[in-house]
Motif scaffolding. Structure first.
Motif, PDB file in Angstrom:
ATOM      1  N   THR A  19       0.831  -1.209   0.000  1.00  0.00           N
ATOM      2  CA  THR A  19       0.000   0.000   0.000  1.00  0.00           C
ATOM      3  C   THR A  19       0.864   1.258   0.000  1.00  0.00           C
ATOM      4  N   ILE A  33      -7.971  10.664  -1.102  1.00  0.00           N
ATOM      5  CA  ILE A  33      -8.341   9.305  -0.702  1.00  0.00           C
ATOM      6  C   ILE A  33      -7.229   8.620   0.096  1.00  0.00           C
ATOM      7  N   ILE A  37      -7.380   6.248   3.941  1.00  0.00           N
ATOM      8  CA  ILE A  37      -6.905   4.864   3.859  1.00  0.00           C
ATOM      9  C   ILE A  37      -5.769   4.645   4.847  1.00  0.00           C
ATOM     10  N   ARG A  38      -4.862   5.601   4.934  1.00  0.00           N
ATOM     11  CA  ARG A  38      -3.726   5.467   5.867  1.00  0.00           C
ATOM     12  C   ARG A  38      -4.187   5.514   7.318  1.00  0.00           C
ATOM     13  N   ARG A  40      -6.830   4.155   8.559  1.00  0.00           N
ATOM     14  CA  ARG A  40      -7.569   2.951   8.937  1.00  0.00           C
ATOM     15  C   ARG A  40      -6.791   2.129   9.966  1.00  0.00           C
ATOM     16  N   SER A  43      -5.574  -3.082   7.881  1.00  0.00           N
ATOM     17  CA  SER A  43      -4.966  -2.984   6.556  1.00  0.00           C
ATOM     18  C   SER A  43      -5.954  -3.427   5.485  1.00  0.00           C
ATOM     19  N   LEU A  44      -5.797  -2.842   4.318  1.00  0.00           N
ATOM     20  CA  LEU A  44      -6.577  -3.275   3.165  1.00  0.00           C
ATOM     21  C   LEU A  44      -5.788  -4.330   2.412  1.00  0.00           C
ATOM     22  N   GLU A  48      -8.759  -4.873  -2.304  1.00  0.00           N
ATOM     23  CA  GLU A  48      -9.598  -3.808  -1.746  1.00  0.00           C
ATOM     24  C   GLU A  48      -9.041  -2.432  -2.114  1.00  0.00           C
ATOM     25  N   LEU A  49      -7.724  -2.276  -1.988  1.00  0.00           N
ATOM     26  CA  LEU A  49      -7.082  -1.014  -2.341  1.00  0.00           C
ATOM     27  C   LEU A  49      -7.279  -0.717  -3.820  1.00  0.00           C
ATOM     28  N   LEU A  52     -10.814   0.506  -4.465  1.00  0.00           N
ATOM     29  CA  LEU A  52     -11.001   1.885  -3.998  1.00  0.00           C
ATOM     30  C   LEU A  52     -10.350   2.891  -4.945  1.00  0.00           C
TER      31      LEU A  52
END
Length: 79
Positions: A19, A33, A37-38, A40, A43-44, A48-49, A52
């Motif tokens: 990521t 965006i 995300i960071r 969260r 973790s994605l 998923e990332l 998005l």
């Protein structure tokens, strides 16, 4: 190159590392965006990332098209 780094360390890349590497390659259009995300806790996954980022890119593209259409129509109507 990321592939060379992975080969040298001979370890799988974590989702967090992947990521961060992806974030470093993104342009300014993605700034809004990246922060959420960071922030969260969880973790994605890469998938998923990816979803998005693709969704965000689609929204930006649609908004840009609408903006251009609006401005071209506005310019035509002033004549």
């Amino acid at each position: 190159m990321l592939a060379n780094k992975i080969f040298i360390i001979d370890q799988p890349l974590s989702d967090d590392d992947l990521t961060l590497h992806i974030f470093h390659g993104l342009g300014a259009d993605f700034r809004e965006i990246v922060a959420p995300i960071r922030a969260r806790e969880n973790s994605l996954t890469f998938e998923e990332l990816h979803d998005l980022l693709i969704g965000h890119e689609s929204c930006n593209s649609a908004a840009s098209s609408l903006y251009k259409l609006h401005n071209s129509h506005k310019a035509e109507s002033t004549w």
